[in-house]
Write a protein that holds these residues in place. Sequence first.
Motif: not given
Length: 152
Positions: A77-89
């Motif tokens: 599967t491919t996860l839903p796209a998400f964004s992070t403002d700090q360059g790490e997750f």
Amino acid sequence: MHRLLVGATLAAAILGAASGCTDEPVRPDTIAPPTASAAPTTPTPQATASGAAGDLRQWLPDDRVILVEPISGDADTTLPAFSTDQGEFTIYFTCTGTGTLALLVNDNDPATYPCNGVRNTVTVYTDVKGPQTVKLDVTGSGSWQLAVAKAA
């Protein structure tokens, strides 16, 4: 004659046991006979409702912002796209079964993990700006649970 007497006694004991004759009164069985269990069903990939991911949600840190709610399945599967403002997750996941689970983050080389039931935590550092992509590839037999949160 001794052999004949032992043989006759043994034969009488076998006949008595076969016919239900005993010195003790008849008691009902207190243990039910085992029943066949239903065949396990295989879950299909699906997003889980908040709080319904079972064990996975229990070990997610309380102080983290969840970027991808807990999701579970047993196929690629491919996860839903998400964004992070700090360059790490951080990706929290577990996989059970006999196969492997490969994580492909932003189309980089995959990191592969055995489906051995171990809880895994992977922090991803990225230069990718904008939506992040995470793909899951299952090889063999494996059921997984996964969530993504902002890194600490």
